[in-house]
Design an enzyme around this catalytic site. Structure first.
Site, short mmCIF file in Angstrom:
data_model
loop_
_atom_site.label_atom_id
_atom_site.label_comp_id
_atom_site.label_asym_id
_atom_site.label_seq_id
_atom_site.Cartn_x
_atom_site.Cartn_y
_atom_site.Cartn_z
N LYS A 116 0.81 -1.22 0.00
CA LYS A 116 0.00 0.00 0.00
C LYS A 116 0.85 1.28 0.00
O LYS A 116 0.51 2.24 -0.69
CB LYS A 116 -0.92 0.02 1.22
CG LYS A 116 -2.11 -0.93 1.14
CD LYS A 116 -2.98 -0.75 2.38
CE LYS A 116 -3.81 -1.99 2.68
NZ LYS A 116 -4.97 -2.20 1.86
N GLU A 200 -3.41 7.47 7.54
CA GLU A 200 -4.31 8.17 6.62
C GLU A 200 -5.30 8.97 7.43
O GLU A 200 -5.66 8.59 8.55
CB GLU A 200 -5.13 7.15 5.80
CG GLU A 200 -4.46 6.67 4.56
CD GLU A 200 -5.31 5.69 3.77
OE1 GLU A 200 -6.50 5.50 4.10
OE2 GLU A 200 -4.77 5.11 2.83
N HIS A 235 -15.72 -4.47 6.24
CA HIS A 235 -14.87 -4.22 5.08
C HIS A 235 -15.05 -5.23 3.96
O HIS A 235 -14.25 -5.30 3.04
CB HIS A 235 -13.39 -4.11 5.46
CG HIS A 235 -13.14 -3.09 6.52
ND1 HIS A 235 -13.56 -1.79 6.40
CD2 HIS A 235 -12.55 -3.18 7.73
CE1 HIS A 235 -13.22 -1.13 7.49
NE2 HIS A 235 -12.61 -1.95 8.32
N ARG A 297 -6.54 -7.73 -10.98
CA ARG A 297 -7.23 -8.96 -11.40
C ARG A 297 -8.68 -8.62 -11.71
O ARG A 297 -9.09 -7.48 -11.55
CB ARG A 297 -7.22 -9.97 -10.25
CG ARG A 297 -7.78 -9.32 -8.98
CD ARG A 297 -8.05 -10.31 -7.88
NE ARG A 297 -8.21 -9.66 -6.59
CZ ARG A 297 -9.31 -9.08 -6.17
NH1 ARG A 297 -10.38 -9.05 -6.93
NH2 ARG A 297 -9.39 -8.52 -4.98
P1 ADP Z 1 -7.81 -3.91 3.03
O1 ADP Z 1 -6.79 -4.01 1.92
O2 ADP Z 1 -7.29 -4.43 4.35
O3 ADP Z 1 -9.15 -4.46 2.67
P2 ADP Z 1 -8.43 -1.15 2.32
O4 ADP Z 1 -7.36 -0.14 2.32
O5 ADP Z 1 -8.86 -1.70 1.00
O6 ADP Z 1 -8.01 -2.34 3.30
O7 ADP Z 1 -9.69 -0.59 3.06
C1 ADP Z 1 -10.80 -1.41 3.34
C2 ADP Z 1 -12.02 -0.57 3.72
O8 ADP Z 1 -11.72 0.25 4.87
C3 ADP Z 1 -12.48 0.43 2.66
O9 ADP Z 1 -13.33 -0.16 1.69
C4 ADP Z 1 -13.20 1.45 3.52
O10 ADP Z 1 -14.50 0.97 3.86
C5 ADP Z 1 -12.36 1.49 4.80
N1 ADP Z 1 -11.33 2.57 4.74
C6 ADP Z 1 -10.12 2.49 4.14
N2 ADP Z 1 -9.44 3.65 4.25
C7 ADP Z 1 -10.23 4.49 4.94
C8 ADP Z 1 -10.10 5.86 5.39
N3 ADP Z 1 -9.01 6.57 5.14
N4 ADP Z 1 -11.13 6.40 6.07
C9 ADP Z 1 -12.25 5.68 6.33
N5 ADP Z 1 -12.43 4.40 5.96
C10 ADP Z 1 -11.44 3.80 5.26
#
Ligand code: ADP
Length: 670
Positions: A116, A200, A235, A297
């Site tokens: 990431k 973040e 999530h 993918r």
């Molecule tokens: P992972 O790879 O562990 O699934 P992600 O970065 O894709 O994590 O984030 C998963 C979910 O977490 C997102 O779809 C969203 O719902 C929530 N999320 C991610 N980043 C943020 C953020 N900065 N603020 C609020 N919610 C977030």
């Protein structure tokens, strides 16, 4: 175009890929584990190769076996589907080394998006907006705390190697930061062997909006618009739709351009998804969306894009992997109507969405047509096992506008008849019909916010359901009696259960509804009807039982077709969008067990023996716990059906058992 491809996956996605390959005249090779020998994807493919035992690490994740299977069958290319080896750069490289085309992006593009932090840095350079935050190498707690302060609380700590929400912590105040950081690092180290984190800004009202991108090896790249996947639980996506509600064409263009820039920045080829998070605290705004990650993918939810664009993305993948140009240019792509996908899962919303394993004794899906598409990897009679994801199907609907599509979704979900496992269909119907959702008031907190509206209530079976069950039992008994008394009108079967021809006989049936026994008085009125009296209510129900278990019934004059599935004494009554389970209590059987009954005790589902609580030769009482089985994170106690002696124990703690095997046997005591 390829002559033959191998699909390194299982379930619905393997079936979905095979469908397109067949349409294009491309030969297909499936791979399968022990648990999947009779699976739908194996039966659909032209050829199939066994690759090992049920656990994925011994089969679907073993790159060498999959490549060997491709060599053995002469497959020219491998489609990895999603999950498993689909984002494994090492596997993509190994394919290339073996002279087999990996149907996916170049390994370097997979790696560029794998972490990431690095992906974010790359995106910043490509001028793709990222969530304000910190993704530097310096990981000293003091510096991270200072960065959190600069970003402004609330902040989100994420593991750079993260996935599946692991190593993620929301922090609301500076006082909580140190402890949350330690927790996130510990979790990340455990899960990914890498404790590096990034910070973040935590968005309080976010929407998950992703863009489907496609690139060919000739330098062309397009986007196929967006999908909104904001309805999530822990999530995990639950409902996905395209286009995103309230999306302006200006914002769509901005997001599409950002996604294409992201793909170009890493030399992308093939199908990919760029996931963004949009801050909707003040509505959807073109300057408030941020890059989150790129999935290199095909996504689970790709069908909604196919429904609104009229394109087959798997066909695009095969063409691009075969060296062809993208089938269409950006200006040739348009959006038509609205599509929604719901993931139908074998899980129990009432028990906190615990996965539910078992045999799909009945699986009737809604009829497919221009509006309704069903992508599934299982058929009636198949089992949902603890080894793989318990998704039963993806239901995708299309209509000219969002509200009509949601109406179709509810209608189609109501047509599902599933017995043998618990499912989330009632939950999905409630979700698709929720006024706030219908109005498009979305964000990732939707399910939690409306939880109490969405989780189905466990209500006792109404009298009408008891009556339908009673009729089904009666009709079945009559059919049995008729079969056994053929040619013998004086057979005792003819007089079974109190009913006689041309007379109003009656009987008592006891149904167990969860923990309550309900005694019903059944009056037999004619050959195909019963009157049910329970407490002070009475209903007249009449009907016929069709060979496939459908009860064609009239309930106080109202006609309906419902599914009735009987497994031993357990009855599942399947009404539109509503399922009831009852157990027929036969007083004679109960007393027989009390007096001492022997027999085999079988595994109700595949699982692992955790503990054996008795020894051979032990005397046991009715209800005594004998063995503990673990399946799908849950423990199941195997208890004695009656008083007796343990004759034989067939398994020990730690043993893996398949469904239906005899675990131990009891000899009844006289
Ligand atoms: P992972 O790879 O562990 O699934 P992600 O970065 O894709 O994590 O984030 C998963 C979910 O977490 C997102 O779809 C969203 O719902 C929530 N999320 C991610 N980043 C943020 C953020 N900065 N603020 C609020 N919610 C977030």
């Amino acid at each position: 175009m390829f002559r033959k491809i191998l699909i390194a996956n299982r379930g619905e996605i393997a079936c979905r890929i095979i469908r397109t390959a067949k349409r294009l005249g491309v030969g297909t090779v499936a791979v399968y584990s022990d648990a999947d020998a009779q699976a739908r994807h194996v039966l659909m493919a032209d050829e199939a190769v066994h690759i090992g035992p049920a656990p994925v690490r011994d089969s679907y994740l073993v790159a060498e076996r999959i490549i060997a299977a491709a060599r053995l069958t002469g497959a020219e290319a491998i489609h990895p589907g999603y999950g498993f080896l689909s984002e494994n750069a090492g596997f993509a490289r190994a394919c290339a080394e073996a002279g087999i085309v990996f149907i996916g992006p170049p390994p370097a593009a997979i790696e560029a998006m794998g972490l990431k932090g690095a992906a974010k840095a790359l995106m910043e350079k490509a001028k793709v907006p990222v969530v304000p935050g910190y993704h530097g190498d310096d990981q000293t707690p003091e510096l991270l705390a200072k960065e959190a302060e600069r970003i402004g609380y609330p902040v989100l700590i994420k593991a750079v190697a993260g996935g599946g929400g692991k190593g993620m912590r929301r922090v609301d105040t500076a006082q909580d930061f140190a402890a949350a950081l330690a927790g996130a690092k510990r979790e990340a180290a455990n899960a990914f062997g890498d404790d590096k984190v990034l910070l973040e800004k935590y968005l309080v009202k976010p929407r998950h909006i992703e863009i489907q991108v496609f690139a060919d090896a000739k330098g062309n790249a397009v986007h196929l618009f967006e999908r909104d996947c904001s309805v999530q639980r822990r999530h995990q996506k639950v409902l996905e739709e395209a286009p995103a509600p309230d999306m302006s064409s200006q914002m769509r263009q901005a997001m599409g351009a950002a996604a294409v820039a992201a793909a170009k920045a890493i030399g992308y080829v093939g199908a990919g998804t760029v996931e963004f998070i949009a801050d909707v605290s003040e509505g959807l705004r073109a300057d408030r969306f941020y890059f989150m990650e790129m999935n290199t993918r095909l996504q689970v939810e790709h069908p909604v894009t196919e429904m609104i664009t009229g394109q087959d993305l798997v066909e695009w993948q095969l063409r691009v992997a075969g060296g062809e140009e993208l089938p269409l240019r950006q200006e040739q792509l348009t959006i038509s109507g609205h599509a929604v996908e719901a993931r139908v899962y074998a899980e129990d919303p009432v028990r906190n969405f615990l996965p539910s394993v078992g045999v799909l004794h009945r699986l009737r899906s809604p009829a497919e047509n221009a509006h309704v598409r069903v992508d599934t990897g299982v058929s009636e009679g198949d089992a949902v096992t603890p080894y793989y994801d318990p998704m039963i199907a993806k239901l995708i609907v299309w209509d000219t506008d969002r509200k009509s599509a949601l109406r179709r979704l509810r209608q189609a979900l109501g047509e599902y008849q599933i017995a043998g496992v618990a499912t989330n269909t009632a939950f999905l119907i409630a979700l698709a019909g929720h006024p706030a959702f219908v109005e498009g008031d979305l964000d990732t907190g939707f399910i939690e916010r409306f939880r109490s509206d969405l989780i189905p209530q466990q209500t006792p079976a109404p009298v009408s359901v008891l009556a339908l069950a009673a009729l089904a039992v009666t009709l079945e008994r009559r059919a049995q009696a008729a079969a056994m008394s053929v040619g013998d009108p004086w057979s005792p079967w003819s007089a079974v259960n109190g009913w006689r021809m041309n007379d109003v006989g009656w009987d008592e049936l006891i149904f167990k509804d969860r923990d309550t026994d309900i005694a019903c008085r059944i009056e037999y009125v004619g050959a195909d009807a019963v009157r049910l009296r329970v407490q002070d209510k009475e209903v007249l129900v009449q009907g016929t039982l069709e060979a496939d278990g459908t009860l064609d019934a009239a309930l106080d004059g109202r006609r309906m077709k419902i599914g009735i599935v009987r497994q031993g004494d357990d009855l599942t009554i399947l009404l539109p969008g509503e399922t009831h389970k009852l157990t027929l209590v036969d007083p004679r059987v109960v007393s027989a067990i009390d007096e001492g009954a022997g027999g085999q005790l079988n595994a109700p589902m595949p699982g692992k023996v955790v503990q054996v609580l008795v020894a051979e030769g032990a005397k046991v009482e009715k209800g005594q716990a004998l063995m503990i089985l673990e399946a799908m994170k849950m423990e199941h106690t195997i208890s004695a059906p009656g008083r007796g002696v343990v004759a034989k124990i067939n398994f020990q703690a730690g043993d893996q058992v398949t469904e239906g095997v005899s675990l131990l046997s009891i000899e009844g005591e006289d």
